[in-house]
Design a protein around this motif. Sequence first.
Motif, PDB file in Angstrom:
ATOM      1  N   THR A 138     -29.337  22.222  -5.191  1.00  0.00           N
ATOM      2  CA  THR A 138     -29.302  23.676  -5.384  1.00  0.00           C
ATOM      3  C   THR A 138     -29.348  24.023  -6.864  1.00  0.00           C
ATOM      4  OG1 THR A 138     -28.012  23.975  -3.354  1.00  0.00           O
ATOM      5  CG2 THR A 138     -27.975  25.780  -4.954  1.00  0.00           C
ATOM      6  N   ALA A 139     -28.569  23.310  -7.659  1.00  0.00           N
ATOM      7  CA  ALA A 139     -28.520  23.570  -9.107  1.00  0.00           C
ATOM      8  C   ALA A 139     -29.874  23.337  -9.771  1.00  0.00           C
ATOM      9  CB  ALA A 139     -27.460  22.681  -9.754  1.00  0.00           C
ATOM     10  N   GLU A 140     -30.629  22.406  -9.240  1.00  0.00           N
ATOM     11  CA  GLU A 140     -31.926  22.072  -9.823  1.00  0.00           C
ATOM     12  C   GLU A 140     -32.959  23.177  -9.639  1.00  0.00           C
ATOM     13  OE1 GLU A 140     -33.295  18.383  -8.277  1.00  0.00           O
ATOM     14  OE2 GLU A 140     -31.748  17.185  -9.275  1.00  0.00           O
ATOM     15  N   VAL A 141     -32.825  23.971  -8.555  1.00  0.00           N
ATOM     16  CA  VAL A 141     -33.872  24.947  -8.246  1.00  0.00           C
ATOM     17  C   VAL A 141     -33.536  26.373  -8.678  1.00  0.00           C
ATOM     18  CG1 VAL A 141     -34.804  23.576  -6.352  1.00  0.00           C
ATOM     19  CG2 VAL A 141     -33.049  25.294  -5.883  1.00  0.00           C
ATOM     20  N   PHE A 142     -32.378  26.574  -9.305  1.00  0.00           N
ATOM     21  CA  PHE A 142     -32.043  27.892  -9.836  1.00  0.00           C
ATOM     22  C   PHE A 142     -31.823  27.787 -11.347  1.00  0.00           C
ATOM     23  CE2 PHE A 142     -30.908  28.604  -5.385  1.00  0.00           C
ATOM     24  CZ  PHE A 142     -31.406  29.884  -5.174  1.00  0.00           C
ATOM     25  N   ASP A 143     -32.371  28.778 -12.094  1.00  0.00           N
ATOM     26  CA  ASP A 143     -32.111  28.773 -13.531  1.00  0.00           C
ATOM     27  C   ASP A 143     -30.791  29.493 -13.824  1.00  0.00           C
ATOM     28  OD1 ASP A 143     -32.551  31.521 -13.557  1.00  0.00           O
ATOM     29  OD2 ASP A 143     -34.476  31.408 -14.586  1.00  0.00           O
ATOM     30  N   GLU A 144     -30.438  29.590 -15.093  1.00  0.00           N
ATOM     31  CA  GLU A 144     -29.135  30.156 -15.480  1.00  0.00           C
ATOM     32  C   GLU A 144     -29.009  31.642 -15.141  1.00  0.00           C
ATOM     33  OE1 GLU A 144     -31.907  30.076 -19.082  1.00  0.00           O
ATOM     34  OE2 GLU A 144     -31.328  28.728 -17.432  1.00  0.00           O
ATOM     35  N   ASP A 145     -30.173  32.321 -14.904  1.00  0.00           N
ATOM     36  CA  ASP A 145     -30.135  33.745 -14.564  1.00  0.00           C
ATOM     37  C   ASP A 145     -30.300  34.009 -13.070  1.00  0.00           C
ATOM     38  OD1 ASP A 145     -29.843  34.620 -17.269  1.00  0.00           O
ATOM     39  OD2 ASP A 145     -31.979  34.197 -17.582  1.00  0.00           O
ATOM     40  N   GLY A 146     -30.286  32.931 -12.290  1.00  0.00           N
ATOM     41  CA  GLY A 146     -30.360  33.093 -10.841  1.00  0.00           C
ATOM     42  C   GLY A 146     -31.753  33.189 -10.252  1.00  0.00           C
ATOM     43  N   TRP A 147     -32.771  32.901 -11.062  1.00  0.00           N
ATOM     44  CA  TRP A 147     -34.138  32.909 -10.548  1.00  0.00           C
ATOM     45  C   TRP A 147     -34.413  31.590  -9.811  1.00  0.00           C
ATOM     46  CZ3 TRP A 147     -37.706  36.884 -10.840  1.00  0.00           C
ATOM     47  CH2 TRP A 147     -37.371  37.956 -11.676  1.00  0.00           C
ATOM     48  N   PHE A 148     -35.027  31.693  -8.645  1.00  0.00           N
ATOM     49  CA  PHE A 148     -35.386  30.500  -7.879  1.00  0.00           C
ATOM     50  C   PHE A 148     -36.680  29.918  -8.417  1.00  0.00           C
ATOM     51  CE2 PHE A 148     -37.870  28.660  -4.325  1.00  0.00           C
ATOM     52  CZ  PHE A 148     -37.047  27.571  -4.062  1.00  0.00           C
ATOM     53  N   LYS A 149     -36.659  28.630  -8.731  1.00  0.00           N
ATOM     54  CA  LYS A 149     -37.817  27.937  -9.285  1.00  0.00           C
ATOM     55  C   LYS A 149     -38.647  27.346  -8.143  1.00  0.00           C
ATOM     56  CE  LYS A 149     -35.144  25.446 -12.054  1.00  0.00           C
ATOM     57  NZ  LYS A 149     -34.720  24.503 -13.120  1.00  0.00           N
ATOM     58  N   THR A 150     -39.805  27.906  -7.924  1.00  0.00           N
ATOM     59  CA  THR A 150     -40.599  27.552  -6.743  1.00  0.00           C
ATOM     60  C   THR A 150     -41.269  26.193  -6.807  1.00  0.00           C
ATOM     61  OG1 THR A 150     -42.621  28.571  -7.614  1.00  0.00           O
ATOM     62  CG2 THR A 150     -41.097  29.999  -6.363  1.00  0.00           C
ATOM     63  N   GLY A 151     -41.534  25.717  -8.034  1.00  0.00           N
ATOM     64  CA  GLY A 151     -42.290  24.466  -8.152  1.00  0.00           C
ATOM     65  C   GLY A 151     -43.789  24.689  -8.117  1.00  0.00           C
ATOM     66  N   ASP A 152     -44.203  25.954  -7.979  1.00  0.00           N
ATOM     67  CA  ASP A 152     -45.621  26.298  -7.989  1.00  0.00           C
ATOM     68  C   ASP A 152     -45.980  26.951  -9.321  1.00  0.00           C
ATOM     69  OD1 ASP A 152     -46.336  25.470  -5.353  1.00  0.00           O
ATOM     70  OD2 ASP A 152     -45.297  27.230  -4.570  1.00  0.00           O
ATOM     71  N   ALA A 153     -47.190  26.697  -9.771  1.00  0.00           N
ATOM     72  CA  ALA A 153     -47.679  27.296 -11.017  1.00  0.00           C
ATOM     73  C   ALA A 153     -48.557  28.490 -10.694  1.00  0.00           C
ATOM     74  CB  ALA A 153     -48.463  26.269 -11.831  1.00  0.00           C
ATOM     75  N   GLY A 154     -48.497  29.510 -11.552  1.00  0.00           N
ATOM     76  CA  GLY A 154     -49.319  30.688 -11.299  1.00  0.00           C
ATOM     77  C   GLY A 154     -49.385  31.609 -12.497  1.00  0.00           C
ATOM     78  N   LYS A 155     -50.017  32.744 -12.262  1.00  0.00           N
ATOM     79  CA  LYS A 155     -50.115  33.792 -13.282  1.00  0.00           C
ATOM     80  C   LYS A 155     -50.174  35.140 -12.574  1.00  0.00           C
ATOM     81  CE  LYS A 155     -55.166  33.376 -13.503  1.00  0.00           C
ATOM     82  NZ  LYS A 155     -56.341  33.076 -14.357  1.00  0.00           N
ATOM     83  N   ILE A 156     -49.962  36.217 -13.330  1.00  0.00           N
ATOM     84  CA  ILE A 156     -50.021  37.565 -12.771  1.00  0.00           C
ATOM     85  C   ILE A 156     -51.201  38.282 -13.412  1.00  0.00           C
ATOM     86  CG2 ILE A 156     -48.802  39.763 -12.519  1.00  0.00           C
ATOM     87  CD1 ILE A 156     -46.173  38.142 -12.667  1.00  0.00           C
ATOM     88  N   ASP A 157     -52.118  38.807 -12.573  1.00  0.00           N
ATOM     89  CA  ASP A 157     -53.320  39.433 -13.130  1.00  0.00           C
ATOM     90  C   ASP A 157     -53.049  40.871 -13.563  1.00  0.00           C
ATOM     91  OD1 ASP A 157     -53.439  41.119 -10.896  1.00  0.00           O
ATOM     92  OD2 ASP A 157     -55.070  40.026  -9.923  1.00  0.00           O
ATOM     93  N   SER A 158     -54.090  41.554 -14.031  1.00  0.00           N
ATOM     94  CA  SER A 158     -53.941  42.895 -14.601  1.00  0.00           C
ATOM     95  C   SER A 158     -53.523  43.939 -13.570  1.00  0.00           C
ATOM     96  CB  SER A 158     -55.256  43.330 -15.262  1.00  0.00           C
ATOM     97  OG  SER A 158     -56.329  43.303 -14.330  1.00  0.00           O
ATOM     98  N   TYR A 159     -53.743  43.649 -12.278  1.00  0.00           N
ATOM     99  CA  TYR A 159     -53.326  44.569 -11.219  1.00  0.00           C
ATOM    100  C   TYR A 159     -51.920  44.260 -10.703  1.00  0.00           C
ATOM    101  CZ  TYR A 159     -58.126  46.361 -10.773  1.00  0.00           C
ATOM    102  OH  TYR A 159     -59.345  46.953 -11.007  1.00  0.00           O
ATOM    103  N   GLY A 160     -51.310  43.182 -11.223  1.00  0.00           N
ATOM    104  CA  GLY A 160     -49.989  42.791 -10.749  1.00  0.00           C
ATOM    105  C   GLY A 160     -50.012  41.837  -9.577  1.00  0.00           C
TER     106      GLY A 160
END
Length: 305
Positions: A138-160
């Motif tokens: 559990t500790a491995e998949v959450f950062d210090e701010d509580g975000w869940f780390k999916t293990g997937d890489a991505g980006k957000i385009d201009s439309y969101g």
Amino acid sequence: MKLASWALGVGNKYHNKYQRLNKKVPAILKLKYKIADKLVLSKLREVFGGNIKFMPCGGAPLGPDLVSFFHSFALNIKCGYGLTETTATVTLFGDHYFEFNSAGKPINGSEIKIGANDEILVKGPGVMKRYYKKPEATAEVFDEDGWFKTGDAGKIDSYGNLVITDRIKDLMKTSGGKYIAPQKLETALISDSFIEQIAVIGDQQKYVTALAVPSFDNIKKYADEHKISFKNIEDLINNNQIKTMFEKRFEELQKEFSKFEKIKKFTLLPKEFSIEAGEITATLKLKRKVIQKKYKALIDKMYAE
């Protein structure tokens, strides 16, 4: 055939160039679409059951060209993204401004952002609190701010919209230090009608190779049309004319990729990867370690030649 091509062209313009972007449809295009829909497009929808409001897609990505094709005859494919740990859906196509190469925008209540190494991070009421009796995991998949780390890489385009680029754990590094995103290559290649399945190989190797499962029906048809004699599938996939045909298709399908990303050699397999053989998961994802171990001799041969 000409009528079908015309109708799909009209449908593509109507749905994908105007409605998708929430633009006003010109009157002449509305008229053309009405005719195209009556003669062709409605019949294509009937193949899928007729009155379908939308059809969700998840588990594995559909190629953007295929998603665009479905939308051209008003089959409303809703591509999305999520994991078991996020109670499935995190993002999904909306009614407008989605991109065919994306997984849509976050659903109500969900938040996403891109972290280190382009990792997709998620917050929201659907995200699990912990793995059952596994505090370290559990500790491995959450950062210090509580975000869940999916293990997937991505980006957000201009439309969101969220665009998935690869599974971080699946990234391969060649012996020359270049990173390869195998899923990106595989998605491009299985869009071809002659390729049913493909596993890209290249981690710690000097170049990229692949194990490819052909569409057996299509290569048999190709052989008949080109008067290529064969006794069985093994005979067919080892035929030089068939190999040359695949080489040309690979070259065309990879033209947008960098030289170091491209598959240099491939081996055609006589049977599909299967769940029963332990080569793919129940959601049809490749088990790369299993495949590399099982087909080690064939893989080694591609690097020895």
